[in-house]
Scaffold this motif. Structure first.
Motif, PDB file in Angstrom:
ATOM      1  N   THR A  48      -2.549  15.575 -36.819  1.00  0.00           N
ATOM      2  CA  THR A  48      -2.844  17.140 -37.156  1.00  0.00           C
ATOM      3  C   THR A  48      -2.512  17.142 -38.332  1.00  0.00           C
ATOM      4  OG1 THR A  48      -0.678  17.115 -35.376  1.00  0.00           O
ATOM      5  CG2 THR A  48      -2.695  18.035 -34.603  1.00  0.00           C
ATOM      6  N   THR A  50       0.162  20.365 -41.003  1.00  0.00           N
ATOM      7  CA  THR A  50       0.504  21.920 -41.005  1.00  0.00           C
ATOM      8  C   THR A  50       0.220  21.983 -42.491  1.00  0.00           C
ATOM      9  OG1 THR A  50       2.487  20.720 -41.836  1.00  0.00           O
ATOM     10  CG2 THR A  50       1.541  22.065 -39.648  1.00  0.00           C
ATOM     11  N   LYS A  57       1.324  26.608 -39.055  1.00  0.00           N
ATOM     12  CA  LYS A  57      -0.025  26.678 -38.269  1.00  0.00           C
ATOM     13  C   LYS A  57      -0.738  25.259 -38.856  1.00  0.00           C
ATOM     14  CE  LYS A  57      -4.375  28.529 -39.052  1.00  0.00           C
ATOM     15  NZ  LYS A  57      -5.845  29.274 -40.075  1.00  0.00           N
ATOM     16  N   GLN A  58      -1.249  24.577 -37.203  1.00  0.00           N
ATOM     17  CA  GLN A  58      -1.978  23.787 -37.092  1.00  0.00           C
ATOM     18  C   GLN A  58      -2.630  23.604 -37.710  1.00  0.00           C
ATOM     19  OE1 GLN A  58      -0.649  21.526 -33.891  1.00  0.00           O
ATOM     20  NE2 GLN A  58       1.367  20.523 -35.057  1.00  0.00           N
ATOM     21  N   LYS A  60      -6.386  20.284 -37.296  1.00  0.00           N
ATOM     22  CA  LYS A  60      -6.871  19.922 -36.684  1.00  0.00           C
ATOM     23  C   LYS A  60      -8.032  18.386 -38.090  1.00  0.00           C
ATOM     24  CE  LYS A  60      -6.022  20.803 -31.994  1.00  0.00           C
ATOM     25  NZ  LYS A  60      -6.471  21.005 -31.035  1.00  0.00           N
ATOM     26  N   GLN A 111       0.156  13.770 -38.781  1.00  0.00           N
ATOM     27  CA  GLN A 111       1.054  13.458 -37.716  1.00  0.00           C
ATOM     28  C   GLN A 111      -0.386  12.482 -37.324  1.00  0.00           C
ATOM     29  OE1 GLN A 111       3.341  15.643 -34.805  1.00  0.00           O
ATOM     30  NE2 GLN A 111       4.469  15.834 -35.891  1.00  0.00           N
TER      31      GLN A 111
END
Length: 115
Positions: A48, A50, A57-58, A60, A111
């Motif tokens: 994920t 930002t 807002k994330q 993917k 991440q």
């Protein structure tokens, strides 16, 4: 796309006037120190991320590449007894059609999740 837009400029032969990118080739690029979990990252791990421009807002994606060469510094000699830590780039692909707002060069924080 980048365009040289200096009005009246003369461009010598061989110099780029327009630079285009293939949006399908956009990647999120992160950097990790070799001793901070590099050995636990694998191609295919979900990520994920930002992007600074869009606040919390994330988005993917998935790890697409672990660059095999470190971002070694130019330090050849160190008087410290501690060995220099190397860092490696991790590239993650994402669905560019799902996230058309993402642009080349934006700052992001990624991440990575182990499977």
């Amino acid at each position: 796309m980048q365009v040289s837009d200096t009005i009246g400029a003369q461009i010598p032969p061989g110099l780029s006037v327009v630079k285009m990118i293939d949006p399908a080739q956009l990647r999120v690029v992160g950097r990790i120190d070799e001793n901070k979990g590099l050995s636990q990252i694998a191609v295919g791990n979900p990520v994920t991320f930002t992007v600074d421009a869009f606040g919390g807002k994330q988005f993917k994606g998935v790890v697409d590449e672990i660059v095999p060469t470190s971002n070694a510094s130019d330090i050849v000699f160190s008087i410290s007894g501690k060995r220099a830590e190397q860092s490696f780039d991790i590239k993650a692909r994402f669905n560019v059609e799902a996230y058309p707002e993402l642009k080349n060069g934006m700052s992001a924080r990624m991440q990575i999740y182990r499977q």
